[in-house]
Scaffold this active site. Sequence first.
Site, mmCIF file in Angstrom:
data_model
loop_
_atom_site.group_PDB
_atom_site.id
_atom_site.type_symbol
_atom_site.label_atom_id
_atom_site.label_comp_id
_atom_site.label_asym_id
_atom_site.label_seq_id
_atom_site.Cartn_x
_atom_site.Cartn_y
_atom_site.Cartn_z
ATOM 1 N N LYS A 1 0.889 -1.126 -0.191
ATOM 2 C CA LYS A 1 -0.065 -0.046 -0.059
ATOM 3 C C LYS A 1 0.808 1.365 -0.128
ATOM 4 O O LYS A 1 0.573 2.184 -0.550
ATOM 5 C CB LYS A 1 -0.911 -0.066 1.155
ATOM 6 C CG LYS A 1 -1.792 -1.198 1.151
ATOM 7 C CD LYS A 1 -2.777 -1.060 -0.146
ATOM 8 C CE LYS A 1 -4.003 -2.255 0.052
ATOM 9 N NZ LYS A 1 -3.310 -3.457 -0.346
ATOM 10 N N GLU B 1 -2.889 7.076 7.427
ATOM 11 C CA GLU B 1 -3.468 7.849 6.338
ATOM 12 C C GLU B 1 -4.796 8.793 7.172
ATOM 13 O O GLU B 1 -5.358 8.423 8.233
ATOM 14 C CB GLU B 1 -4.268 7.078 5.363
ATOM 15 C CG GLU B 1 -3.373 6.669 4.160
ATOM 16 C CD GLU B 1 -4.310 5.999 3.197
ATOM 17 O OE1 GLU B 1 -3.446 5.500 2.049
ATOM 18 O OE2 GLU B 1 -5.396 5.385 3.321
ATOM 19 N N ARG C 1 -6.715 -7.975 -10.044
ATOM 20 C CA ARG C 1 -7.372 -8.997 -10.553
ATOM 21 C C ARG C 1 -8.979 -8.649 -10.914
ATOM 22 O O ARG C 1 -9.098 -7.706 -11.047
ATOM 23 C CB ARG C 1 -7.461 -10.041 -9.081
ATOM 24 C CG ARG C 1 -8.177 -9.159 -7.932
ATOM 25 C CD ARG C 1 -8.446 -10.285 -6.926
ATOM 26 N NE ARG C 1 -8.524 -9.324 -5.782
ATOM 27 C CZ ARG C 1 -9.675 -8.617 -5.388
ATOM 28 N NH1 ARG C 1 -10.721 -8.819 -6.204
ATOM 29 N NH2 ARG C 1 -9.957 -8.020 -4.187
#
Length: 443
Positions: A116, A200, A293
Amino acid sequence: MIESLLVANRGEIARRIIRTAKRLGIRTIAVHSDVDADLPFVAEADDAVAIGPANPAQSYRNAEAILAAAKSTGARAIHPGYGFLSENADFARAVEAHGLIWVGPPADAIAAMGDKINARNLMAEAGVPVAPGTHDPAATVEAAIEAAASIGYPVMVKAAAGGGGMGMAVAADEAGLRVEYDKVRAFAERMFGDGSVLIERYFPRVRHVEVQILGLADGRVIALSERECSVQRRNQKLVEEAPSPAVGPQLRERLLTAAVQAGEAVGYRNAGTVECLLDPTTGEFFFLEMNTRLQVEHPITELIHGIDLVEEQLRIASGLDTNFQIKPTSGHAIELRINAEDPKRFLPGPGKVTTWVEPTGEGVRVDSGYTAGTMVTPSYDSLMAKLIVFGADRDDAIAKARAAVAGFEIVGPKNNLPFFAELLTNDEFLAGDYDTGIVSRMR
């Protein structure tokens, strides 16, 4: 076109992939754990190989067993579906090292977007908006506290290697951050083998909107349209709809442009999804993550565009041109995830299916993994089926969803159909003015 395909997955997504492959004349091979031997996807494949016991680490995450099954059956390609090994860069490399076609993005793209923090930094460099947060892992709780002081509370504490809503917690102040940092770090080490943590900004009221992209065989990256995914429990999606009721033409153009930038930044190929957080007050959006995906919710994009995303995946992996033209979306689609869980607390409720009656009718589609007489075990995700509806507009789709929920009969395992019946009459949902807190407000 690929001539034979091994599906390295189970349940509804395995059936979904097999259905398209058969339509294209591709020989299909299923792999299954011991407890899944009687599920429909096994019978529907042209060939099937048992690869281990129920424990996913010994079956669906067992790369050696899957590659051995591919070799023994003469499979030419492997489609990983979603979950399990679908976003495992090492597995993607191993598939290609064995001379097989990987129906997915390049391993380097999977690796780049799997972390991430690395993904955030790459996206920022590419001009994609990212939420205020750390550029490097917060190696200690003191570093996390220092970062949070700069970002401003509340903050989201996230596992850098996590995904699918796992490994995340909210801290409202320093005391909470000390507690959640240790929890997330321990969880990440246990689940992902990587304890890296990022901090975050947390948005108390936010919508979860994502964009479907395709990296084509000729090198181009295109964005189709957005999906709304804000109906969630414990950061796990329950309902998705397309298009998003929160997105107008100008915002849509900005979202799609950013999604293409994200794909181009990592040389993306095949199907993928760029997930964003949308501030409904300001119209600002921020990159959340890229899922390298096929998404669980891909059917709603298929319905509003009139395409088959699995077919496009197979065409791209085969080096062929796409089989569709991007057209303006039409109609409205909604997907409900039918899970084996109680409809109040959403706790798992596996069991033997004694009755399974799927709804039918115009605009109703069911992608299911089970039938009457099969067993929903506690070994895997609780998803039993996806109930998808398509209507001329959002009101029409909601009306069809209500009727389809009422016509879906499942006896045996617990199921969340009563929750959907409640949601589909909820004023906040009906107005389309909801956010990720809607489920908690209903409870």
